[in-house]
Design a protein around this motif. Structure first.
Motif, short mmCIF file in Angstrom:
data_model
loop_
_atom_site.label_atom_id
_atom_site.label_comp_id
_atom_site.label_asym_id
_atom_site.label_seq_id
_atom_site.Cartn_x
_atom_site.Cartn_y
_atom_site.Cartn_z
N ASP A 217 -33.59 -0.54 7.33
CA ASP A 217 -34.77 -0.63 8.20
C ASP A 217 -35.23 -2.09 8.28
OD1 ASP A 217 -37.08 -0.22 9.68
OD2 ASP A 217 -38.24 0.57 7.99
N PRO A 218 -34.45 -2.95 8.96
CA PRO A 218 -34.78 -4.38 8.98
C PRO A 218 -36.15 -4.67 9.58
CG PRO A 218 -33.05 -3.87 10.57
CD PRO A 218 -33.21 -2.66 9.71
N GLY A 219 -36.53 -3.95 10.62
CA GLY A 219 -37.83 -4.19 11.24
C GLY A 219 -38.98 -3.89 10.31
N GLY A 220 -38.94 -2.72 9.68
CA GLY A 220 -40.01 -2.32 8.78
C GLY A 220 -40.09 -3.19 7.54
N GLU A 221 -38.93 -3.49 6.95
CA GLU A 221 -38.91 -4.31 5.74
C GLU A 221 -39.34 -5.74 6.04
OE1 GLU A 221 -37.97 -3.52 2.15
OE2 GLU A 221 -38.99 -1.93 3.24
N PHE A 222 -38.90 -6.28 7.20
CA PHE A 222 -39.28 -7.66 7.48
C PHE A 222 -40.76 -7.78 7.81
CE2 PHE A 222 -39.60 -11.64 9.91
CZ PHE A 222 -39.10 -12.49 8.93
N ALA A 223 -41.35 -6.74 8.38
CA ALA A 223 -42.80 -6.75 8.62
C ALA A 223 -43.52 -6.85 7.28
CB ALA A 223 -43.22 -5.49 9.37
N ARG A 224 -43.03 -6.13 6.28
CA ARG A 224 -43.62 -6.17 4.93
C ARG A 224 -43.45 -7.55 4.31
NH1 ARG A 224 -42.25 -4.02 -0.47
NH2 ARG A 224 -40.05 -3.98 0.14
#
Length: 296
Positions: A217-224
């Protein structure tokens, strides 16, 4: 630890407005100043306009620095053997004095990077827990530690591969990236991760990210990740697991630092089939004390 997928995360952070990623500066003093290896922009370190300007701002020019003296200072403090003292005291005496002089180099370097780039956040992808311990003494909670972990069996498999170093200068003597035996990779994985955990327990603001979660989940993890790093804007577009990378000035690290354009974020689980079973079992046994802590 290296080969854990951190280069892509570093590059993505460098794409954020107000952020500048500089690669693994722990190697700048030798690979940049002495061996004149290629910057992420493709030019030799000595010919890169960005790093030339940084050197002028930080030290009045790179020629003003004695690279041999810096190397000796680094060897006297930025080593795993000094971590117990760096973590647990030694605020006076020779080690503390060396640490003060060593981190002053980094403070001048980071300040110059910020000035030249216009960034308020400098992203250093150095993997040495000992360097993090040194910098913690100077910056305290101003330093934020992104702790990227990966299954130790995958890490050991990556360290066993032969990978050419496209940035190596003709006389560097290192045409390939370093390789580790399974036992050494397991020992390093244990030591580095344990020391980074120790820094977190001592109050260093830390976010742990598992490689496997990031690629899923690159989008979710990078948002974090970007929120932890202090970014308040919209995260980059990662539609369909693809991201855009522009030219950067990383001084050392994975050859992926030369990659530009739109790339896909894909999991690399090839070790599950390619890694010999004896090596996989050896690494699993040697890393048992920490694997469960990280969910492996």
């Amino acid at each position: 630890m290296g080969r854990s997928g951190s280069t892509l995360i570093e590059r993505l952070l460098g794409e954020l407005p107000g952020f500048c990623s500089v690669g693994e500066t722990v190697h700048l003093w030798r690979r940049g100043l002495v061996e004149d290896e290629r910057c992420g922009c493709g030019r030799p370190f000595s010919e890169c306009g960005f790093w030339t300007d940084v050197g002028k701002e930080a030290f009045g020019g790179w020629s003003r620095l004695d690279a041999g003296r810096v190397a000796r200072l680094k060897g006297g403090v930025d080593r795993t053997r000094f971590l117990p003292l760096l973590l647990n005291g030694a605020y006076e005496g020779p080690l503390a004095s060396r640490c003060e002089r060593y981190t002053e180099l980094y403070h001048r370097l980071y300040s110059a990077v910020s000035l030249v780039s216009g960034a308020r956040v400098v992203v250093d992808a150095s993997k040495h827990a000992s360097l993090a311990a040194c910098l913690r003494r100077r910056y305290g909670a101003r330093m934020r530690l992104l702790h990227v972990v990966r299954d130790p069996r995958a890490v050991a498999h990556a360290w066993a591969k032969r990978v050419a170093r496209p940035d190596a200068s003709p006389g560097s003597g290192e045409p390939e990236m370093a390789r580790y035996s399974a036992g050494r990779a397991a020992a390093q994985w244990m030591a580095q991760n344990a020391c980074l955990d120790a820094l977190a327990r001592r109050g260093t603001p830390t976010l742990r990210v598992r490689y496997e979660d990031f690629v899923a989940d690159p989008g979710g993890e990078f948002a974090r990740i970007s929120e932890f790093a202090g970014y308040t804007g919209d995260p980059p577009d990662m539609a369909e697991g693809r991201v855009e990378l522009s030219e950067g000035h990383a001084v050392s690290g994975n050859p992926m630092r030369f990659t530009t354009g739109r790339i896909g974020v894909r999991a690399d689980h090839g070790w599950r089939e390619a890694m010999p079973s004896w090596r996989r079992h050896l690494v699993a046994a040697a890393t048992t004390p920490l694997r469960g802590r990280y969910g492996y």
